[in-house]
Design a protein around this motif. Structure first.
Motif, PDB file in Angstrom:
ATOM      1  N   GLU A  53      10.629 -16.770 119.455  1.00  0.00           N
ATOM      2  CA  GLU A  53      10.502 -16.968 117.999  1.00  0.00           C
ATOM      3  C   GLU A  53      11.016 -17.777 116.994  1.00  0.00           C
ATOM      4  N   TYR A  54      10.577 -18.817 116.604  1.00  0.00           N
ATOM      5  CA  TYR A  54      11.351 -19.800 115.903  1.00  0.00           C
ATOM      6  C   TYR A  54      11.475 -19.336 114.431  1.00  0.00           C
ATOM      7  N   TYR A  55      12.531 -20.086 113.551  1.00  0.00           N
ATOM      8  CA  TYR A  55      12.222 -19.740 112.466  1.00  0.00           C
ATOM      9  C   TYR A  55      12.896 -20.855 111.341  1.00  0.00           C
ATOM     10  N   SER A  56      12.554 -21.128 110.119  1.00  0.00           N
ATOM     11  CA  SER A  56      13.374 -21.947 109.251  1.00  0.00           C
ATOM     12  C   SER A  56      14.589 -21.265 108.651  1.00  0.00           C
ATOM     13  N   ASP A  57      15.461 -21.947 108.405  1.00  0.00           N
ATOM     14  CA  ASP A  57      16.502 -21.378 107.966  1.00  0.00           C
ATOM     15  C   ASP A  57      17.263 -22.289 106.769  1.00  0.00           C
ATOM     16  N   LYS A  58      17.644 -21.793 105.869  1.00  0.00           N
ATOM     17  CA  LYS A  58      18.344 -22.400 104.447  1.00  0.00           C
ATOM     18  C   LYS A  58      19.520 -21.727 104.457  1.00  0.00           C
ATOM     19  N   TYR A  59      20.669 -22.451 104.518  1.00  0.00           N
ATOM     20  CA  TYR A  59      21.938 -21.825 104.503  1.00  0.00           C
ATOM     21  C   TYR A  59      23.337 -22.516 103.728  1.00  0.00           C
TER      22      TYR A  59
END
Length: 690
Positions: free
Chosen positions: A492-498
Motif C-alpha cells: 500500500e502506498y500513501y501520500s505524505d506531508k512532513y
C-alpha cells in the motif's frame, strides 16, 4: 750635445703642440693604458719593450721624456710623439710613431719579424721556444696548455691568434703582448703579461637573506688568489641564480670591484619592498584617452589587501606574489594579476610593487532553452552577481521549468568572508522544487519548500569549518494506491506531508586555484547531518558524506585531469523520499536521474578537459558507481543491490562554451555493459560538472 738639445727642444714643442691633458695636474696618477698609433710594421711589443713607462706604474714626466728620447733614436723610427691623456682616473700614454720607408729591411736585419711578414710564414719555420714573462701567479704550464702551438712544431699565424685569444679569455691578465724573434732558421715566441692584482679579501655588502659565509661558498673567487674577470662573471651568475631559485627575483649584483686595499667588494641589491599598491589593469584602446578613474577597481580595497601575502619591509619574493595572485583569482571575480616594480626615489634598494588587477565579469543574466534526456525541454532564467557592490558577496536568483513536470526556484546570498572578521562567512537560501518521477510508484510527485542558512570559520587559508541548518516542508504523492512486489504481495502506498529539520556541520580543505573552473589543486570535505522528519513514520535520521577532488595539468598546458569521488551513508530511519539518488548530469552521465537509489552511495568521476580557445572547450569523461541498500516500499524501483555489487559505468564526451552570460555545459553519456539502460543521454547545464 747639440743633438740632445734638438731632441729636448723638439719634445717641448711637441708638448705645446698637443698639450698635456688639463685634468693631469700632478704626477700622482697610474698609467692605465699605453696606446701605440701608426705601427704598421713594427710589433707593438718591440716598442713597449724599449720604454721605461709601463702600464700600472706611476706616471712621471721624466720617464716620458726618456721614452721619447729612446724611441726617437731607434733606427726604424723616423719620428715620434708622446703625450699623456686623462683616462679612467689615471693616465693613458699615447705614442704616435712614424716608420722609416725601409722599416721592413731594418727590422729583418735586427731579427725582428715585421707584422706583414707574419701572415706569410710557412711550415719551414719551426718554433724554437715559447716564453712567458710577467706571469708571477699563473704557472707557465697552465698557460702553455691554452696555446695550440708547440715547441718544435710549425708556426701558424692563425694558431698564434687563437692562442692569444685564449690567453685573453683566461681572465688573469690586464694586458698581453706577444712578440716573435727569428733565430737560426726558427722563431722564438714571447708573451709579456701584466697580471691582475691579488685579491686580499672578499667583502659581501648589502646581504640580508643569506649570511656572508653562505654567499662566499657560492663563488670561486677567494682571498689570496689572483683576480680573474671570467670567474668574477661566473660568481655574479652564481649569486643571482641562488637568489632566483629561492624566489628573490629582484636581487641584483650592483657592483664587483677592488677597493684601495685590494679587497673585492661585492655590492648586492636584494629588492626590499617598501610598499604594495594595486590598481585596475588598463588596456588603452587606440584613439582613447586614459582618465584617472580608469585605474579604479570595482572590488573594495579591503578584499584585495587581506589576500596579499607580499610583506612590506621584506625582500620581494616571487613565491609570495604567486600566492597572492592565486588568492585573488580564487575569489572568482579576478581574471588575472600582474605586477610592476618601481624604484623608490632617494632610496638605495627600496621597491614599490604595483599589482595590476583585471576584474572578470561578475553580473550575469542567463536565459536558455534546452533539451535533455532526463528532464526533456527546459527553460532556464538566472540572475547572478559574484561581487555584489564590490564586497565579494554573492547573490543569485534562478528559475527552471521543463515539460516533464519539473520546476525549480531559488534565491540565495552568501558572504565568503565578512569584513573585519577572522575568515567568518555566512549565507542563506530559499528554494522550491517540484519534481515528477515516472519511474517511481510510491513517490511519483515530490514538492519541496525550504530555507537554509550557514555560518563558517576559516581556520587557515585552506581549512574551513561550517555549520548549516535547514527547514523543509515536503509533500509526496504516489502514482497509484497499491504496488505489487516481486513475490506477488500487495504493497500500500500513501501520500505524505512532513516537515524536516536538520543541522549539518562540515570541515573542508581546499587548495584549488579557482572555485568555478579549477586546473590544479585539491578539495576534501566531510559532512555529517542530523535531523528529524515528521509525517508518516516520523523519526530522527543521520547521514555522513565524504567527498574528494583533485585537479592537475594533463598532456598540454591547456589540458587538465579532474577527479572526484563521493561516498555517503544514511541511517535506515531516513525518509524513503530523502534517500540517495544516483544517476544524471552530476553523478552518472548515461543514466536517468534516480536510476539507482539507496542508503549507501559511492561515485567516481574522471574528466580530461581541454580548452581549445577562450570560448570553446572539450571534455572526455568516465563515471562509475551507484547507490545500494534501498530497502523501501516503492515497487517501481527494481534495481536494488547490496554494496558493492553491480557497479555501473558510463563514458562520454562534452562541450564547454564560455559566453558573456556564463559557461554552458553540454554532455553526452553512454552506459557501459548494462543491458537495462536505455542508451545515450544528453545533459545541459551551467559551469563545470565539478
Amino acid at each position: 750635445m747639440r743633438k740632445k738639445f734638438v731632441i729636448v727642444l723638439s719634445f717641448i714643442m711637441m708638448m705645446f703642440a698637443y698639450g698635456a691633458d688639463k685634468n693631469i695636474k700632478g704626477e700622482d696618477y697610474k698609467i692605465q693604458k699605453i696606446t701605440i698609433n701608426n705601427a704598421r710594421e713594427i710589433p707593438e711589443a718591440t716598442i713597449l719593450s724599449k720604454m721605461v713607462s709601463k702600464k700600472g706604474n706611476k706616471f712621471t714626466t721624466e720617464k716620458m721624456i726618456k721614452d721619447y728620447k729612446t724611441l726617437k733614436e731607434l733606427d726604424y723610427i723616423s719620428d715620434v710623439k708622446i703625450y699623456p691623456k686623462y683616462y679612467n682616473e689615471g693616465v693613458k700614454l699615447v705614442v704616435d710613431i712614424k716608420e722609416k720607408e725601409n722599416v721592413k729591411d731594418i727590422l729583418r736585419k735586427k731579427g725582428i719579424v715585421p707584422i706583414s711578414d707574419r701572415d706569410n710564414i710557412n711550415k719551414s719555420i719551426v718554433i724554437k721556444e715559447i716564453n712567458f714573462y710577467g706571469n708571477y701567479e699563473t704557472p707557465s704550464k697552465k698557460l702553455a696548455k691554452l696555446l695550440p702551438l708547440e715547441i718544435g712544431g710549425y708556426y701558424s699565424n692563425n694558431k698564434l691568434k687563437e692562442g692569444y685569444r685564449k690567453l685573453v679569455e683566461s681572465g688573469y691578465f690586464r694586458q698581453i703582448t706577444p712578440d716573435i724573434e727569428e733565430v737560426n732558421g726558427g722563431i722564438i715566441i714571447d708573451f709579456y703579461f701584466t697580471e691582475n692584482p691579488i685579491v686580499k679579501k672578499v667583502n659581501i655588502i648589502g646581504n640580508t637573506i643569506y649570511k656572508t659565509e653562505e654567499i662566499k661558498e657560492l663563488i670561486e673567487t677567494k682571498a689570496k688568489t689572483i683576480l680573474n674577470y671570467n670567474i668574477l662573471r661566473q660568481d655574479r651568475e652564481a649569486i643571482i641564480k641562488k637568489y632566483s631559485q629561492d624566489g628573490y627575483v629582484l636581487a641584483r649584483v650592483q657592483d664587483m670591484s677592488l677597493n684601495k686595499k685590494s679587497e673585492l667588494d661585492i655590492f648586492l641589491k636584494e629588492g626590499l619592498v617598501q610598499d604594495v599598491k594595486f590598481q585596475k589593469m588598463v588596456t588603452k584602446q587606440k584613439g582613447q584617452r586614459r582618465e584617472a578613474k580608469d585605474t579604479i577597481l570595482k572590488t573594495k580595497d579591503y578584499l584585495i589587501e587581506r589576500e596579499i601575502e607580499i610583506e612590506k619591509g621584506k625582500v620581494f619574493n616571487i613565491n609570495e606574489y604567486n600566492r597572492t595572485s592565486e588568492n585573488l583569482m580564487r575569489l572568482g571575480f579576478i581574471k588575472s594579476v600582474k605586477y610592476e616594480v618601481r624604484d623608490v626615489p632617494n632610496s638605495i634598494d627600496s621597491k614599490e610593487i604595483i599589482l595590476l588587477v583585471e576584474e572578470d565579469r561578475t553580473a550575469r543574466i542567463q536565459g536558455a532553452i534546452s533539451y535533455g534526456s532526463e528532464l526533456g525541454l527546459m527553460g532556464t532564467l538566472s540572475l547572478e552577481e559574484n561581487n555584489w557592490k564590490g564586497k565579494g558577496q554573492r547573490a543569485s536568483l534562478s528559475y527552471e521549468k521543463s515539460d516533464e513536470n519539473y520546476s525549480s526556484f531559488s534565491i540565495s546570498f552568501s558572504d565568503p568572508w565578512i569584513k573585519d572578521t577572522d575568515r567568518i562567512s555566512w549565507g542563506w537560501s530559499i528554494y522550491k522544487n517540484d519534481y515528477e518521477n515516472d519511474d517511481s510508484e510510491a513517490f511519483n510527485e515530490i514538492d519541496t519548500y525550504g530555507i537554509s542558512a550557514n555560518v563558517g570559520k576559516g581556520l587557515t587559508k585552506n581549512v574551513r569549518i561550517n555549520l548549516g541548518t535547514k527547514f523543509e516542508m515536503v509533500e509526496t504523492n504516489p502514482s497509484k494506491a497499491y504496488g505489487t512486489s516481486p513475490d506477488g504481495s500487495t504493497v500500500e502506498y500513501y501520500s505524505d506531508k512532513y516537515n524536516l529539520y536538520s543541522i549539518y556541520p562540515s570541515i573542508s580543505y581546499d587548495t584549488r586555484n579557482s572555485y568555478f573552473n579549477p586546473t590544479k589543486g585539491e578539495f576534501y570535505k566531510w559532512q555529517v547531518e542530523v535531523g528529524y522528519a515528521s509525517g508518516e513514520e516520523a523519526s530522527y535520521f543521520t547521514n555522513t558524506t565524504l567527498e574528494a577532488r583533485k585537479y592537475h595539468r594533463g598532456f598540454t598546458k591547456n589540458n587538465t585531469f579532474a577527479y572526484r569521488a563521493v561516498f555517503g551513508i544514511q541511517s535506515d530511519d531516513t525518509k524513503e523520499s530523502q534517500r540517495y539518488w544516483v544517476g544524471g548530469s552530476s553523478t552518472l552521465r548515461g543514466f536517468d536521474g534516480g536510476e539507482f537509489r539507496g542508503t549507501r552511495k559511492f561515485t567516481v568521476n574522471l574528466e580530461n578537459r581541454t580548452q581549445f580557445n577562450d570560448v570553446l572547450g572539450g571534455v572526455l569523461f568516465v563515471d562509475a558507481g551507484r547507490a545500494w541498500d534501498y530497502k523501501g516500499i516503492d515497487q517501481g524501483y527494481q534495481r536494488d543491490a547490496q554494496m558493492p555489487d553491480k557497479i555501473a559505468f558510463t563514458a562520454g564526451v562534452g562541450l564547454r562554451i564560455n559566453t558573456p552570460m556564463g559557461p554552458l555545459r553540454f554532455d553526452f553519456g553512454w552506459p557501459i555493459g548494462d543491458d537495462e539502460a536505455s542508451g545515450m543521454q544528453f545533459y545541459f547545464n551551467m559551469g563545470q560538472s565539478f
